[in-house]
Scaffold this active site. Structure first.
Site, PDB file in Angstrom:
ATOM      1  N   GLY A 277      -8.586   6.790   0.608  1.00 28.74           N
ATOM      2  CA  GLY A 277      -7.570   6.984  -0.426  1.00 28.74           C
ATOM      3  C   GLY A 277      -6.446   7.916  -0.024  1.00 28.74           C
ATOM      4  O   GLY A 277      -5.634   8.293  -0.873  1.00 28.74           O
ATOM      5  N   GLU A 319     -13.135   7.177   4.949  1.00 26.26           N
ATOM      6  CA  GLU A 319     -12.809   5.747   4.995  1.00 26.26           C
ATOM      7  C   GLU A 319     -11.338   5.454   4.698  1.00 26.26           C
ATOM      8  O   GLU A 319     -11.027   4.812   3.705  1.00 26.26           O
ATOM      9  CB  GLU A 319     -13.669   5.001   3.967  1.00 26.26           C
ATOM     10  CG  GLU A 319     -15.137   5.263   4.118  1.00 26.26           C
ATOM     11  CD  GLU A 319     -15.963   4.672   2.983  1.00 26.26           C
ATOM     12  OE1 GLU A 319     -17.064   4.199   3.255  1.00 26.26           O
ATOM     13  OE2 GLU A 319     -15.489   4.686   1.833  1.00 26.26           O
ATOM     14  N   PRO A 320     -10.433   5.909   5.548  1.00 27.88           N
ATOM     15  CA  PRO A 320      -9.028   5.594   5.285  1.00 27.88           C
ATOM     16  C   PRO A 320      -8.745   4.112   5.506  1.00 27.88           C
ATOM     17  O   PRO A 320      -9.284   3.497   6.426  1.00 27.88           O
ATOM     18  CB  PRO A 320      -8.269   6.451   6.310  1.00 27.88           C
ATOM     19  CG  PRO A 320      -9.253   6.765   7.380  1.00 27.88           C
ATOM     20  CD  PRO A 320     -10.632   6.679   6.790  1.00 27.88           C
ATOM     21  N   ARG A 322      -5.258   2.387   3.876  1.00 23.97           N
ATOM     22  CA  ARG A 322      -3.789   2.300   3.910  1.00 23.97           C
ATOM     23  C   ARG A 322      -3.154   3.311   4.856  1.00 23.97           C
ATOM     24  O   ARG A 322      -2.124   3.017   5.469  1.00 23.97           O
ATOM     25  CB  ARG A 322      -3.211   2.451   2.502  1.00 23.97           C
ATOM     26  CG  ARG A 322      -2.992   3.883   2.051  1.00 23.97           C
ATOM     27  CD  ARG A 322      -2.580   3.940   0.608  1.00 23.97           C
ATOM     28  NE  ARG A 322      -3.603   3.293  -0.201  1.00 23.97           N
ATOM     29  CZ  ARG A 322      -3.351   2.535  -1.250  1.00 23.97           C
ATOM     30  NH1 ARG A 322      -2.113   2.319  -1.619  1.00 23.97           N
ATOM     31  NH2 ARG A 322      -4.332   1.980  -1.927  1.00 23.97           N
ATOM     32  N   ARG A 363       1.778  -5.944  -4.830  1.00 25.21           N
ATOM     33  CA  ARG A 363       1.536  -4.571  -5.269  1.00 25.21           C
ATOM     34  C   ARG A 363       2.585  -4.058  -6.253  1.00 25.21           C
ATOM     35  O   ARG A 363       2.280  -3.293  -7.152  1.00 25.21           O
ATOM     36  CB  ARG A 363       1.430  -3.625  -4.067  1.00 25.21           C
ATOM     37  CG  ARG A 363       0.174  -3.891  -3.226  1.00 25.21           C
ATOM     38  CD  ARG A 363      -0.094  -2.795  -2.205  1.00 25.21           C
ATOM     39  NE  ARG A 363      -0.442  -1.549  -2.859  1.00 25.21           N
ATOM     40  CZ  ARG A 363       0.376  -0.512  -3.014  1.00 25.21           C
ATOM     41  NH1 ARG A 363       1.621  -0.567  -2.558  1.00 25.21           N
ATOM     42  NH2 ARG A 363      -0.018   0.570  -3.631  1.00 25.21           N
ATOM     43  N   CYS A 394       8.381 -18.456  -9.396  1.00 22.98           N
ATOM     44  CA  CYS A 394       8.760 -18.708 -10.790  1.00 22.98           C
ATOM     45  C   CYS A 394       8.081 -17.707 -11.693  1.00 22.98           C
ATOM     46  O   CYS A 394       7.113 -18.032 -12.394  1.00 22.98           O
ATOM     47  CB  CYS A 394       8.393 -20.126 -11.172  1.00 22.98           C
ATOM     48  SG  CYS A 394       9.406 -21.292 -10.302  1.00 22.98           S
ATOM     49  N   GLU A 395       8.583 -16.485 -11.651  1.00 21.05           N
ATOM     50  CA  GLU A 395       7.932 -15.390 -12.359  1.00 21.05           C
ATOM     51  C   GLU A 395       8.925 -14.229 -12.318  1.00 21.05           C
ATOM     52  O   GLU A 395       9.339 -13.812 -11.226  1.00 21.05           O
ATOM     53  CB  GLU A 395       6.630 -15.065 -11.611  1.00 21.05           C
ATOM     54  CG  GLU A 395       6.042 -13.711 -11.826  1.00 21.05           C
ATOM     55  CD  GLU A 395       5.522 -13.541 -13.241  1.00 21.05           C
ATOM     56  OE1 GLU A 395       4.792 -14.434 -13.713  1.00 21.05           O
ATOM     57  OE2 GLU A 395       5.868 -12.527 -13.867  1.00 21.05           O
ATOM     58  N   TYR A 424      -2.909  -3.976   1.837  1.00 21.88           N
ATOM     59  CA  TYR A 424      -3.019  -4.657   0.539  1.00 21.88           C
ATOM     60  C   TYR A 424      -1.847  -5.587   0.250  1.00 21.88           C
ATOM     61  O   TYR A 424      -1.563  -5.870  -0.909  1.00 21.88           O
ATOM     62  CB  TYR A 424      -3.216  -3.634  -0.606  1.00 21.88           C
ATOM     63  CG  TYR A 424      -4.351  -2.680  -0.314  1.00 21.88           C
ATOM     64  CD1 TYR A 424      -5.661  -3.141  -0.295  1.00 21.88           C
ATOM     65  CD2 TYR A 424      -4.117  -1.352   0.006  1.00 21.88           C
ATOM     66  CE1 TYR A 424      -6.711  -2.291   0.015  1.00 21.88           C
ATOM     67  CE2 TYR A 424      -5.157  -0.493   0.323  1.00 21.88           C
ATOM     68  CZ  TYR A 424      -6.451  -0.965   0.329  1.00 21.88           C
ATOM     69  OH  TYR A 424      -7.487  -0.124   0.646  1.00 21.88           O
TER      70      TYR A 424
HETATM   71  C1  LIG Z   1     -10.492   0.893  -0.976  1.00 20.88           C
HETATM   72  C2  LIG Z   1     -11.508   1.787  -0.438  1.00 20.88           C
HETATM   73  C3  LIG Z   1     -11.185   2.623   0.631  1.00 20.88           C
HETATM   74  C4  LIG Z   1      -9.795   2.693   1.241  1.00 20.88           C
HETATM   75  O1  LIG Z   1      -8.819   3.109   0.343  1.00 20.88           O
HETATM   76  P1  LIG Z   1      -7.347   3.432   0.915  1.00 20.88           P
HETATM   77  O2  LIG Z   1      -6.561   3.799  -0.301  1.00 20.88           O
HETATM   78  O3  LIG Z   1      -6.845   2.174   1.531  1.00 20.88           O
HETATM   79  O4  LIG Z   1      -7.498   4.514   1.902  1.00 20.88           O
HETATM   80  C5  LIG Z   1     -12.175   3.414   1.154  1.00 20.88           C
HETATM   81  N1  LIG Z   1     -13.432   3.393   0.650  1.00 20.88           N
HETATM   82  C6  LIG Z   1     -13.773   2.598  -0.387  1.00 20.88           C
HETATM   83  C7  LIG Z   1     -15.164   2.615  -0.891  1.00 20.88           C
HETATM   84  C8  LIG Z   1     -12.836   1.774  -0.970  1.00 20.88           C
HETATM   85  O5  LIG Z   1     -13.180   1.000  -1.999  1.00 20.88           O
END
Ligand SMILES: *Cc1c(COP(=O)(O)O)cnc(C)c1O
Length: 466
Positions: A277, A319-320, A322, A363, A394-395, A424
């Site tokens: 995140g 867990e990066p 984005r 997004r 068409c939106e 994403y």
């Molecule tokens: C989506 C997600 C991520 C990655 O989120 P980013 O915003 O892309 O860094 C990491 N771990 C889990 C469990 C997720 O669901």
């Protein structure tokens, strides 16, 4: 062309009614701001280049729209995060963008990979990744997905419900295996951009509630299960997070549970995953921190909480998604039409229609996300006009970039580039209006190659069996 743009320079036109507060009139509408673009992008001779290749050449060879990946930049980001989190494990969240070449690159740079469906798992396997270096997530993994993951020896499976713990135990017993399992904890913290809410966010589908006691009970059941190996707790509190305050609250909560489980069950949980995140810059209003700053802060928080609880610091993982792939890609579009739309009292907005839209970037419509754009195929001496980049669907919500200043002389045939579209966008792409999804073109060391082919109308018709 209407003449209101001149007003911006002469100070008698107020864009403020139409533009958001964060967007200022650019000094130089041709500027390529390094914070918004991947490392190897530059404007040279007026034209945007990646790794020495002009966007005109890329468009001529691969067509538009196209996602253009700066592979050297992606690899450098993987290394930077891995180095910053030395002593911890970095998992690339493949849902952000999942293709064989990109997963292989992440693995080559030393990362683990997270998948959450059989489809993403299949890509990782096709890329030649070791199952032991994969993590499997998801709140509703199918029996087939669980079976396959356990059979392959996927490195860890993040359990998300009591039903799933039963399924895992049954499948592991049947296969005579003992998979590593983490318990996903809903810590009641939800973070998004600069804000977070520390309570009352249990009301969502992921994980076991910490406050309600379910997380403790889930861990207890995994510990008691003969064929499951509980390696630790997992939490993920949101996306596009810019400061560590929310992590501070969530880490404190999850470390307390971790310590209590160790004491009550006289065991050691060797790992702790704090999710992803981490924010990236889509526009000038976003200001992400360096990986080293984030890593030091998070390490400090966990060390502090573990010391307070009197326990050893577990091995951490992150867990990066984005933050790794997002900034490494821009989308290249061709302008089809330009339409000044007069709103009121002479105020007008330039609607610039491109040859993609909501099918390659949902997004903006889905999350009210903000993006930037630049005229890529030439520089311009025209004054900046407040523009909106829209697609061909068409939106009316088919907006790619809601607010941006583009040169007032932008015209059909020009190329536009939108940075920060690595995460994403392709992975959430659709075939709305039967528009085939664009290819992904990777540039590495000045060489371009297609890593994900352009979809064709024939691909779509093949599924339409009539
Ligand atoms: C989506 C997600 C991520 C990655 O989120 P980013 O915003 O892309 O860094 C990491 N771990 C889990 C469990 C997720 O669901």
């Amino acid at each position: 062309m209407r003449t209101h743009e001149a007003g911006a320079l002469h100070g008698d036109f107020d864009f403020s009614a139409l533009r958001p507060g964060w967007l200022s009139v650019p000094q130089d509408v041709n500027a390529i701001l390094p914070e918004l673009w991947s490392a190897n992008v530059e404007r040279s001779g007026g034209v945007l280049h990646l790794g020495g290749l002009s966007v005109e050449k890329l468009a001529a060879e691969f067509g538009t729209p196209a996602y253009v990946l700066d592979e050297d930049d992606f690899r450098a980001r993987c290394r930077a995060w891995n180095d910053a989190f030395e002593g911890a494990d970095v998992y690339y969240a493949s849902k952000a963008f999942c293709s064989k070449a990109v997963l292989r690159a992440a693995a080559e740079e030393g990362l683990y990979v997270d998948v959450c469906t059989a489809g993403e798992l299949a890509v990782a396997l096709a890329a030649g990744l070791e199952p032991s270096r994969l993590g499997l997530h998801g709140n509703n993994k199918s029996l087939a997905e669980l079976h396959q993951a356990i059979d392959l020896g996927v490195g860890r499976i993040v359990a998300d419900s009591f039903t799933e713990i039963e399924r895992l135990e049954a499948i592991a017993a049947e296969l005579g295996k003992r998979p590593k399992v983490m318990v996903r904890v809903n810590v009641g913290v939800e973070a998004h951009t600069h804000e977070y809410i520390a309570t009352a966010h249990e009301d969502q589908k992921f994980g076991f509630s910490l406050a309600g006691g379910d997380a403790y009970e889930a861990a207890r059941r995994v510990l008691a299960a003969e064929h499951l190996d509980l390696v630790g707790l997992h939490s993920h509190i949101g996306s596009q997070i810019f400061d560590t305050a929310a992590f501070e609250v969530s880490a404190a909560r999850v470390v307390r549970l971790h310590a209590k489980l160790q004491t009550d069950h006289d065991t050691v949980l060797p790992e702790l995953d704090l999710g992803g995140g981490f924010g990236m810059a889509y526009t000038t209003q976003d200001d992400p921190q360096e990986p080293a700053v984030i890593a030091a802060a998070l390490r400090g928080i966990v060390e502090h909480e573990c010391a307070a609880a009197g326990i050893e610091v577990p091995r951490l993982s992150f867990e990066p998604g984005r933050a790794l792939i997002g900034p490494a890609v821009f989308t290249l579009y061709e302008v089809g039409t330009v339409k000044p739309v007069t709103l009121s009292a002479g105020a007008s907005r330039l609607y610039v229609s491109v040859d993609g839209g909501i099918s390659d970037n949902i997004r903006t419509a889905l999350y009210d996300a903000t993006y930037s754009a630049t005229l890529a195929s030439r520089s311009s001496t025209a004054i900046p006009a407040l523009a909106r980049v829209v697609g061909k669907h068409c939106e009316s919500g088919d907006i790619v970039v809601k607010d941006e200043f583009l040169p007032a002389d932008i015209a059909p045939g020009d190329l536009i580039a939108v940075p920060g579209t690595g995460a994403y966008c392709r992975s959430m792409g659709s075939n709305y209006n039967h528009v085939p999804r664009p290819p992904v073109v990777a540039v590495r060391g000045g060489q371009a190659r297609v890593i994900l082919a352009r979809e064709t109308v024939d691909d779509l018709l093949r599924l339409d069996i009539g």
